[in-house]
Write an enzyme that holds these catalytic residues in place. Structure first.
Site, PDB file in Angstrom:
ATOM      1  N   CYS A  59      -3.845  39.774   7.790  1.00 40.52           N
ATOM      2  CA  CYS A  59      -4.471  38.862   6.834  1.00 40.52           C
ATOM      3  C   CYS A  59      -5.958  38.689   7.123  1.00 40.52           C
ATOM      4  CB  CYS A  59      -3.764  37.514   6.834  1.00 40.52           C
ATOM      5  SG  CYS A  59      -3.373  36.888   8.472  1.00 40.52           S
ATOM      6  N   GLU A  61      -0.564  30.461   3.509  1.00 41.32           N
ATOM      7  CA  GLU A  61      -1.668  31.354   3.874  1.00 41.32           C
ATOM      8  C   GLU A  61      -1.477  32.592   3.024  1.00 41.32           C
ATOM      9  OE1 GLU A  61      -3.181  34.508   5.031  1.00 41.32           O
ATOM     10  OE2 GLU A  61      -2.067  34.320   6.910  1.00 41.32           O
TER      11      GLU A  61
END
Length: 503
Positions: free
Chosen positions: A299, A262
Site C-alpha cells: 500500500c 486503509e
C-alpha cells in the site's frame, strides 16, 4: 506432524461447518476446501462477541497483555507450518513470510508493553469541590473499549494485516472482542493463525466469544458483518472500491459505526533539483527497486514520481535500466494480476504509452510498467492519479516550482509523500511541506515509503482515499485509539469504576 487445514470456521472456540464451500487457489501445492460463511455464521460470531464483551472489557491491562504475548508464542510455535502454508497460498518468498511473522508477533508484544504502561488511557481526574458555588462533583475521564470489532483480512499481508494483524492486536489490547472475516486469498494461513489465537485464549481462561474467524469468498459475509447491530467498529485494509462500499454500509446503518479503512494511495515522490543534480541516478535506481519490491503489492508503493522536465530523460533511463533487471513476479491472486494488467493498459493509453519493453509473463505474474507524462496532462486526467495495485510507476515532469506546487495541491489524500532533497532545496521543500502534511499521513525525506516501522510514532493512514478516518493509524501503538472512546464518570463510587479509572 504437518498441519493440514480442516476448512471450518472457528466461532467462539468451536470449529463450525456451514455446509457451502469454496476452494483455495494456491500458487503451489494442493487446493483445500473451506466453508463459505454467510449471515448465519456472522450472527453467531457477533452474538458470542457481544456476550463476551462485558467481562473482557473489564479484564486488567496485564491480563490482556499476557493474552497478546501468548498469541505471539502460539504463532511462533506454528512457525514451520505457517510459513509453508503462507508461501504456497500467496507466492510470497519464504524470507518475506518469516519477516512478516516476526512483525506480527512483534506488534502483539508491542501492544502488550503499551497497555501495561497505561498512558493510552489518557486518565484525567478533576477532584470534587464541595465548597465551591456551585459545587463541583468528582469527574474522572478514561478511554474505554467500544465493543465487538470486525476485522477484514488483507490480501497482501497474510499475517501482519490479517487474522492476528494490527487491527486484531489493537482491538484485543483495547478490550474489544474480535470477529475476523478471513481473506479468500489465504484461508489456510488464516485458519492456522486463528487456531493459535484460540489456543492462547484457552490458556488465559478467557471467554470463547473473545475471538472468531468466519471464512468466505463471497460478499455476503462482509456485508453481514459490517451491518450486524452488535458490531461496534470495523478495521479494513483493501481496495478503494470494496472499502468504500463497506464504509457506505456502515454509514447507512440505523446506528452508524466507525469504519477504519486503509484503501488506496499512489504515494508521490518529489525529486527536487539539488538532489537530482547530486545523486539523480542513485535516486532513480532506488525508486525503481522500491516500485518493484514484492511485485509492487504494498500500500506504500511509490507509484508517482515528480521531477523537473529538463533532467527527466537521464533519470528515466536509469530507472528503466533497473526495472529491466526485475524478473516477472507472482502476484497474490489471479484476479489481482488481471486487474494490474487492465489498469496498466488503461493508464498507459492515458499517459501516452509505456516506456518498458514488452516482456512475457504468466497469467498470475507481473512485470514492471513505467509511464511518463507532464503535469498538464496529469492534472487534466484524474484517472492518472488513481492507484494501480502492482509494479507500476508514473513519472510526471514539471517545468517550474509553481507547477510542482500546483500538482501537489491537486493530489488526493495519501498514505505517504516523499521529498528527495539536499540543503540547496530547502526553499522549495519549505513551500511544499504545508501542502504535503495536509495530503499525507507520513512525510519522508530522502527515503522510500516501502517499509512501515511498527512503533509509537508511526502513522499509517491519511486523508481519503488513503483512509476513511483522518485521525487514525492502522500501524503503531496509536492504532489502539480507534477502538476506544472517552467516558466520564461523575461521582461514581470507586467499587463501581473500571479499574483503570479508579487509580
Amino acid at each position: 506432524m504437518t498441519y493440514q487445514p480442516h476448512g471450518h470456521h472457528l466461532i467462539a472456540g468451536e470449529r463450525v461447518d456451514s455446509g457451502a464451500r469454496f476452494d483455495s487457489s494456491p500458487v503451489t501445492g494442493p487446493a483445500h476446501s473451506f466453508c463459505r460463511g454467510g449471515a448465519g455464521e456472522v450472527d453467531r460470531a457477533a452474538r458470542a462477541a457481544d456476550a463476551a464483551f462485558p467481562a473482557f472489557s473489564r479484564t486488567t491491562r496485564d491480563e490482556r497483555a499476557v493474552f497478546l504475548e501468548r498469541i505471539a508464542d502460539e504463532i511462533e510455535a506454528r512457525a514451520e507450518d505457517l510459513t509453508r502454508l503462507a508461501v504456497a497460498e500467496t507466492g510470497l518468498p519464504q524470507a518475506r513470510i518469516q519477516g512478516e511473522r516476526g512483525r506480527t508477533t512483534g506488534q502483539l508484544r508491542l501492544f502488550a508493553t503499551h497497555i501495561r504502561k497505561g498512558a493510552y488511557l489518557d486518565l484525567r481526574v478533576d477532584e470534587a469541590l464541595p465548597d465551591r458555588q456551585p459545587p463541583r462533583p468528582e469527574l474522572r475521564m478514561v478511554q474505554r473499549p467500544l465493543g465487538p470489532v470486525a476485522v477484514f483480512g488483507a490480501s497482501n499481508f497474510p499475517l501482519a494485516f490479517s487474522t492476528a494483524g494490527g487491527d486484531t492486536a489493537s482491538a484485543l489490547a483495547a478490550g474489544c472482542p474480535v470477529v475476523v472475516k478471513g481473506h479468500q486469498a489465504h484461508p489456510a494461513t488464516g485458519e492456522i493463525v486463528a487456531e493459535a489465537i484460540d489456543a492462547a485464549r484457552r490458556a488465559c481462561g478467557l471467554d470463547a466469544g473473545v475471538f472468531s474467524l468466519v471464512q468466505s469468498d463471497s460478499r455476503e459475509a462482509g456485508t453481514a458483518l459490517v451491518t450486524h447491530p452488535l458490531i461496534s467498529a470495523v478495521g479494513f485494509t483493501g481496495s478503494l472500491a470494496g472499502g468504500r462500499a463497506l464504509f457506505d454500509l456502515c454509514a447507512r446503518r440505523a446506528e452508524p459505526i466507525p469504519f477504519f479503512g486503509e484503501l488506496g494511495s499512489i504515494n508521490p515522490v518529489f525529486v527536487l533539483d539539488g538532489a537530482l543534480a547530486t545523486r539523480g541516478t542513485d535516486i532513480a535506481s532506488g525508486w525503481a527497486q522500491s516500485l518493484a519490491m514484492g511485485a509492487g503489492q504494498f500500500c506504500t508503493n511509490p507509484g508517482l514520481l515528480v521531477i523537473d522536465a529538463a533532467a527527466a530523460d537521464n533519470f528515466v533511463a536509469a530507472a528503466l535500466a533497473t526495472l529491466a533487471e526485475v524478473p516477472a513476479q507472482t502476484m497474490l491472486t489471479d484476479g489481482i494480476a488481471t486487474a494490474f494488467r487492465n489498469g496498466a493498459d488503461e493508464l498507459s493509453a492515458l499517459a501516452g504509452g509505456s516506456l518498458c519493453a514488452a516482456r512475457e509473463s504468466g497469467a498470475r505474474e507481473a512485470v514492471p510498467v513505467l509511464l511518463r507524462t507532464d503535469a498538464a496532462r496529469f492534472l487534466a486526467e484524474p484517472k492518472l492519479a488513481e492507484e494501480v495495485f502492482g509494479p507500476l510507476g508514473l513519472v510526471v515532469t514539471v517545468a517550474s516550482d509553481a507547477e510542482r506546487l500546483e500538482l501537489a495541491r491537486g493530489l488526493k489524500g495519501q498514505l505517504t509523500a516523499t521529498l528527495q532533497m539536499e540543503a540547496a532545496d530547502n526553499a522549495t521543500a519549505a513551500a511544499l511541506m504545508p501542502v504535503l502534511e495536509r495530503k499525507a499521513g507520513r512525510v519522508l525525506v530522502n527515503g522510500f515509503p516501502t517499509g512501515v516501522e511498527v512503533c509509537d510514532a508511526m502513522v499509517h493512514g491519511g486523508p481519503y482515499p488513503a483512509s476513511t478516518n483522518f485521525g487514525a493509524t492502522s500501524v503503531g501503538t496509536l492504532a489502539i485509539r480507534r477502538f476506544l472512546r472517552p467516558v466520564c464518570f461523575q461521582n461514581v463510587p470507586a467499587e463501581l469504576l473500571p479499574e483503570d479509572a479508579a487509580n
